[in-house]
Design an enzyme around this catalytic site. Structure first.
Site, short mmCIF file in Angstrom:
data_model
loop_
_atom_site.label_atom_id
_atom_site.label_comp_id
_atom_site.label_asym_id
_atom_site.label_seq_id
_atom_site.Cartn_x
_atom_site.Cartn_y
_atom_site.Cartn_z
N HIS A 18 9.10 1.43 -1.58
CA HIS A 18 7.69 1.17 -1.99
C HIS A 18 7.74 0.17 -3.23
CE1 HIS A 18 7.59 5.97 -1.13
NE2 HIS A 18 7.05 5.31 -0.46
N LYS A 42 -0.74 20.52 0.13
CA LYS A 42 0.64 20.27 0.24
C LYS A 42 1.28 20.23 -1.38
CE LYS A 42 2.63 16.04 2.25
NZ LYS A 42 2.49 14.79 2.65
N ARG A 91 7.82 0.46 8.42
CA ARG A 91 9.30 0.53 8.63
C ARG A 91 9.81 0.33 10.45
NH1 ARG A 91 9.85 6.00 5.28
NH2 ARG A 91 8.00 5.76 6.13
N SER A 129 11.00 9.00 1.59
CA SER A 129 11.11 10.23 0.41
C SER A 129 11.17 11.34 0.90
CB SER A 129 9.39 10.02 0.06
OG SER A 129 8.84 8.79 -0.50
P1 ADP Z 1 2.46 8.85 3.24
O1 ADP Z 1 2.26 10.15 2.58
O2 ADP Z 1 1.06 8.33 2.98
O3 ADP Z 1 3.07 8.32 4.37
P2 ADP Z 1 4.50 7.60 1.47
O4 ADP Z 1 4.61 7.96 0.11
O5 ADP Z 1 5.58 8.20 2.32
O6 ADP Z 1 3.02 8.23 1.93
O7 ADP Z 1 4.53 6.17 1.89
C1 ADP Z 1 3.63 5.22 1.43
C2 ADP Z 1 3.65 4.03 2.36
O8 ADP Z 1 4.95 3.32 1.88
C3 ADP Z 1 3.46 4.09 3.69
O9 ADP Z 1 3.14 2.78 4.00
C4 ADP Z 1 4.59 3.92 4.23
O10 ADP Z 1 4.87 3.57 5.44
C5 ADP Z 1 5.52 3.03 3.30
N1 ADP Z 1 6.84 3.04 3.05
C6 ADP Z 1 7.62 4.25 2.84
N2 ADP Z 1 9.08 4.04 2.70
C7 ADP Z 1 9.25 2.70 2.80
C8 ADP Z 1 10.37 1.71 3.02
N3 ADP Z 1 11.52 2.20 2.78
N4 ADP Z 1 9.88 0.64 3.08
C9 ADP Z 1 8.68 0.02 2.94
N5 ADP Z 1 7.64 0.72 3.12
C10 ADP Z 1 7.67 2.23 2.92
#
Ligand code: ADP
Length: 151
Positions: A18, A42, A91, A129
């Protein structure tokens, strides 16, 4: 006109993946608001207030990055913030399938918004995450995946 982007997500937890998206997004936008969606249905693993603080600390040298928690549709939040861009990371093709749908819906709700996707830096692509939560739950060190120290 200021180019403001909303980077929405659960960020449970906020990872180096992120962080990379935000830092690269700063080349494109004047201001980035990291929006942590509060979802009543959630249960979070990492506390919301703690995560807001940790992200603020991560970007303390970047006055044009701020963090907000919200409980609304992402498109509505963007409109209220005057953000014409949503920033998301991609990703893999699974992310693409999901993102394709929500970006269409967001534009249906708020016609002026454009979603901008940045392809993950390859060394950060495996970080998610949900995997980090599992590692932490079973006592594995996760510091290498986070841009801040958990305490
Ligand atoms: P959500 O619950 O909306 O999927 P996340 O917190 O998991 O939210 O992810 C937020 C954003 O960050 C999404 O666009 C996701 O694809 C992106 N993201 C998550 N992990 C990575 C990573 N390792 N590299 C780049 N982008 C990521």
């Amino acid at each position: 006109m200021k180019r403001i982007a909303l980077f929405p997500g659960s960020f449970d937890p906020f990872t180096k993946g992120h962080e990379d998206i935000v830092l690269r997004g700063l080349q494109l936008f004047d201001e980035i608001v990291i929006g942590i969606g509060r979802n009543a249905n959630k249960q979070r693993y990492f506390g919301l207030d703690q995560m807001v603080q940790l992200i603020e600390h991560t970007f303390e040298k970047h006055p044009n990055v701020r963090v907000e928690a919200y409980d609304d549709l992402t498109a509505n939040v963007a409109r209220k913030l005057g953000a014409r861009f949503l920033l998301r990371g991609l990703r893999n093709t699974t992310d693409f399938e999901y993102e394709n749908g929500i970006s269409q819906v967001n534009r249906y709700i708020y016609g002026d918004v454009e979603t901008v996707f940045l392809i993950t830096s390859p060394h950060l692509a495996p970080i998610s995450s949900s995997i980090i939560r599992d590692l932490h739950r079973y006592g594995q060190r996760i510091d290498d995946f986070l841009p801040y120290q958990l305490h």
